[in-house]
Design a protein around this motif. Sequence first.
Motif, PDB file in Angstrom:
ATOM      1  N   ALA A  54       0.837  -1.202   0.000  1.00  0.00           N
ATOM      2  CA  ALA A  54       0.000   0.000   0.000  1.00  0.00           C
ATOM      3  C   ALA A  54       0.871   1.252   0.000  1.00  0.00           C
ATOM      4  CB  ALA A  54      -0.909   0.001   1.218  1.00  0.00           C
ATOM      5  N   LYS A  55       0.375   2.284  -0.669  1.00  0.00           N
ATOM      6  CA  LYS A  55       1.107   3.549  -0.745  1.00  0.00           C
ATOM      7  C   LYS A  55       0.407   4.630   0.071  1.00  0.00           C
ATOM      8  CE  LYS A  55       3.172   2.538  -5.132  1.00  0.00           C
ATOM      9  NZ  LYS A  55       3.126   2.692  -6.557  1.00  0.00           N
ATOM     10  N   LEU A  56       1.225   5.373   0.789  1.00  0.00           N
ATOM     11  CA  LEU A  56       0.755   6.484   1.608  1.00  0.00           C
ATOM     12  C   LEU A  56       1.696   7.649   1.374  1.00  0.00           C
ATOM     13  CD1 LEU A  56      -1.121   7.280   4.209  1.00  0.00           C
ATOM     14  CD2 LEU A  56       1.043   7.008   5.395  1.00  0.00           C
ATOM     15  N   THR A  57       1.153   8.833   1.141  1.00  0.00           N
ATOM     16  CA  THR A  57       1.966  10.031   0.976  1.00  0.00           C
ATOM     17  C   THR A  57       1.689  10.962   2.137  1.00  0.00           C
ATOM     18  OG1 THR A  57       1.852   9.830  -1.427  1.00  0.00           O
ATOM     19  CG2 THR A  57       2.521  11.962  -0.551  1.00  0.00           C
ATOM     20  N   LEU A  58       2.761  11.438   2.748  1.00  0.00           N
ATOM     21  CA  LEU A  58       2.672  12.423   3.823  1.00  0.00           C
ATOM     22  C   LEU A  58       3.336  13.694   3.327  1.00  0.00           C
ATOM     23  CD1 LEU A  58       3.728  10.234   6.872  1.00  0.00           C
ATOM     24  CD2 LEU A  58       1.424  10.891   6.207  1.00  0.00           C
ATOM     25  N   ALA A  59       2.666  14.819   3.540  1.00  0.00           N
ATOM     26  CA  ALA A  59       3.224  16.094   3.103  1.00  0.00           C
ATOM     27  C   ALA A  59       2.945  17.155   4.153  1.00  0.00           C
ATOM     28  CB  ALA A  59       2.603  16.507   1.770  1.00  0.00           C
ATOM     29  N   ILE A  60       3.902  18.037   4.308  1.00  0.00           N
ATOM     30  CA  ILE A  60       3.703  19.235   5.123  1.00  0.00           C
ATOM     31  C   ILE A  60       3.804  20.399   4.141  1.00  0.00           C
ATOM     32  CG2 ILE A  60       4.616  20.689   6.965  1.00  0.00           C
ATOM     33  CD1 ILE A  60       5.506  18.180   8.389  1.00  0.00           C
ATOM     34  N   PRO A  61       2.656  20.970   3.767  1.00  0.00           N
ATOM     35  CA  PRO A  61       2.656  22.021   2.745  1.00  0.00           C
ATOM     36  C   PRO A  61       3.429  23.275   3.147  1.00  0.00           C
ATOM     37  CG  PRO A  61       0.432  21.204   3.126  1.00  0.00           C
ATOM     38  CD  PRO A  61       1.313  20.610   4.172  1.00  0.00           C
ATOM     39  N   ASN A  62       3.430  23.584   4.431  1.00  0.00           N
ATOM     40  CA  ASN A  62       4.112  24.774   4.924  1.00  0.00           C
ATOM     41  C   ASN A  62       4.798  24.398   6.235  1.00  0.00           C
ATOM     42  OD1 ASN A  62       4.904  27.201   6.043  1.00  0.00           O
ATOM     43  ND2 ASN A  62       2.933  28.212   5.788  1.00  0.00           N
ATOM     44  N   VAL A  63       6.124  24.342   6.240  1.00  0.00           N
ATOM     45  CA  VAL A  63       6.852  23.876   7.428  1.00  0.00           C
ATOM     46  C   VAL A  63       6.673  24.797   8.633  1.00  0.00           C
ATOM     47  CG1 VAL A  63       8.561  22.570   6.132  1.00  0.00           C
ATOM     48  CG2 VAL A  63       9.030  24.960   6.713  1.00  0.00           C
ATOM     49  N   MET A  64       6.102  25.965   8.428  1.00  0.00           N
ATOM     50  CA  MET A  64       5.875  26.884   9.536  1.00  0.00           C
ATOM     51  C   MET A  64       4.511  26.682  10.186  1.00  0.00           C
ATOM     52  SD  MET A  64       8.731  28.304   9.584  1.00  0.00           S
ATOM     53  CE  MET A  64       8.512  29.611  10.749  1.00  0.00           C
ATOM     54  N   GLU A  65       3.701  25.777   9.638  1.00  0.00           N
ATOM     55  CA  GLU A  65       2.352  25.537  10.150  1.00  0.00           C
ATOM     56  C   GLU A  65       2.216  24.051  10.506  1.00  0.00           C
ATOM     57  OE1 GLU A  65      -2.216  26.554   8.756  1.00  0.00           O
ATOM     58  OE2 GLU A  65      -0.562  26.866   7.376  1.00  0.00           O
ATOM     59  N   PRO A  66       1.749  23.714  11.721  1.00  0.00           N
ATOM     60  CA  PRO A  66       1.675  22.300  12.138  1.00  0.00           C
ATOM     61  C   PRO A  66       0.473  21.562  11.549  1.00  0.00           C
ATOM     62  CG  PRO A  66       0.879  23.683  13.907  1.00  0.00           C
ATOM     63  CD  PRO A  66       1.352  24.611  12.813  1.00  0.00           C
ATOM     64  N   LYS A  67       0.478  21.417  10.224  1.00  0.00           N
ATOM     65  CA  LYS A  67      -0.582  20.686   9.527  1.00  0.00           C
ATOM     66  C   LYS A  67       0.056  19.817   8.457  1.00  0.00           C
ATOM     67  CE  LYS A  67      -4.252  24.001  10.271  1.00  0.00           C
ATOM     68  NZ  LYS A  67      -5.259  24.852   9.654  1.00  0.00           N
ATOM     69  N   MET A  68      -0.504  18.613   8.293  1.00  0.00           N
ATOM     70  CA  MET A  68       0.007  17.729   7.254  1.00  0.00           C
ATOM     71  C   MET A  68      -1.133  17.212   6.393  1.00  0.00           C
ATOM     72  SD  MET A  68       1.005  14.038   8.990  1.00  0.00           S
ATOM     73  CE  MET A  68       2.178  14.712  10.131  1.00  0.00           C
ATOM     74  N   ASP A  69      -0.750  16.821   5.182  1.00  0.00           N
ATOM     75  CA  ASP A  69      -1.683  16.174   4.267  1.00  0.00           C
ATOM     76  C   ASP A  69      -1.359  14.689   4.273  1.00  0.00           C
ATOM     77  OD1 ASP A  69      -2.570  18.726   3.666  1.00  0.00           O
ATOM     78  OD2 ASP A  69      -1.461  18.850   1.776  1.00  0.00           O
ATOM     79  N   ILE A  70      -2.387  13.863   4.359  1.00  0.00           N
ATOM     80  CA  ILE A  70      -2.230  12.413   4.389  1.00  0.00           C
ATOM     81  C   ILE A  70      -3.041  11.852   3.224  1.00  0.00           C
ATOM     82  CG2 ILE A  70      -2.616  10.306   5.724  1.00  0.00           C
ATOM     83  CD1 ILE A  70      -2.527  12.163   8.252  1.00  0.00           C
ATOM     84  N   ILE A  71      -2.366  11.144   2.326  1.00  0.00           N
ATOM     85  CA  ILE A  71      -3.031  10.627   1.129  1.00  0.00           C
ATOM     86  C   ILE A  71      -2.839   9.116   1.060  1.00  0.00           C
ATOM     87  CG2 ILE A  71      -3.197  10.748  -1.383  1.00  0.00           C
ATOM     88  CD1 ILE A  71      -1.778  13.615  -0.902  1.00  0.00           C
ATOM     89  N   PHE A  72      -3.936   8.400   1.212  1.00  0.00           N
ATOM     90  CA  PHE A  72      -3.953   6.949   1.047  1.00  0.00           C
ATOM     91  C   PHE A  72      -4.210   6.674  -0.431  1.00  0.00           C
ATOM     92  CE2 PHE A  72      -4.974   7.430   5.484  1.00  0.00           C
ATOM     93  CZ  PHE A  72      -4.466   6.296   6.110  1.00  0.00           C
ATOM     94  N   SER A  73      -3.329   5.923  -1.091  1.00  0.00           N
ATOM     95  CA  SER A  73      -3.491   5.620  -2.514  1.00  0.00           C
ATOM     96  C   SER A  73      -3.976   4.190  -2.700  1.00  0.00           C
ATOM     97  CB  SER A  73      -2.164   5.799  -3.248  1.00  0.00           C
ATOM     98  OG  SER A  73      -1.713   7.126  -3.125  1.00  0.00           O
ATOM     99  N   GLY A  74      -5.014   4.026  -3.518  1.00  0.00           N
ATOM    100  CA  GLY A  74      -5.484   2.696  -3.896  1.00  0.00           C
ATOM    101  C   GLY A  74      -6.156   1.905  -2.790  1.00  0.00           C
ATOM    102  N   VAL A  75      -7.020   2.553  -2.008  1.00  0.00           N
ATOM    103  CA  VAL A  75      -7.704   1.875  -0.904  1.00  0.00           C
ATOM    104  C   VAL A  75      -8.924   1.115  -1.412  1.00  0.00           C
ATOM    105  CG1 VAL A  75      -8.972   2.201   1.260  1.00  0.00           C
ATOM    106  CG2 VAL A  75      -6.945   3.579   0.787  1.00  0.00           C
ATOM    107  N   LYS A  76      -9.039  -0.130  -0.971  1.00  0.00           N
ATOM    108  CA  LYS A  76     -10.252  -0.925  -1.170  1.00  0.00           C
ATOM    109  C   LYS A  76     -10.747  -1.308   0.216  1.00  0.00           C
ATOM    110  CE  LYS A  76     -10.252  -4.191  -4.306  1.00  0.00           C
ATOM    111  NZ  LYS A  76      -9.903  -5.302  -5.202  1.00  0.00           N
TER     112      LYS A  76
END
Length: 156
Positions: A54-76
């Motif tokens: 399974a693939k998962l992408t984690l991203a922090i769009p702005n390192v000055m803000e404590p928020k992340m994006d979590i993307i689950f790819s290909g979930v069934k």
Amino acid sequence: MRKLMFLMGAVALLFTTSCIKGPVVGGNSSTEYVGKLVVADATTGEVTYTDNEAKLTLAIPNVMEPKMDIIFSGVKFAELMPIKLNLAMLGIPFTTTVSEDGASINYIFDKENIIPDSFDEQYLINRLWGSVGKRIEISFTMINAKRNSKVTFTYE
């Protein structure tokens, strides 16, 4: 002091994720992980689907803000489900902690009532929680008229 700890944590995540994979452009960081995804019935615990790649992408769009994006790819949600979904939970707030041995920073989050990007209320995620550090474990539940699932991604 708290802002300094957060800034140090964000910089550490930026360096740890950018050194593994993924570009660092304009103050953001993104890394893809391949791990194990297990989908189970949220009530009984019976496993309905497993993906060891399974693939998962984690991203922090702005390192000055404590928020992340979590993307689950290909979930069934079940073996016989005809399509795989890409579920993107954007802007998830997190806090940082330091491991007991002081060697790593962990990013902890727990958020309720999230509708993944590009979906509607039928895909409401009741709860998303987990931690990102040396080990990654992220879970979410989707309990509604169509689904009664707990999804867990692990990476070691």
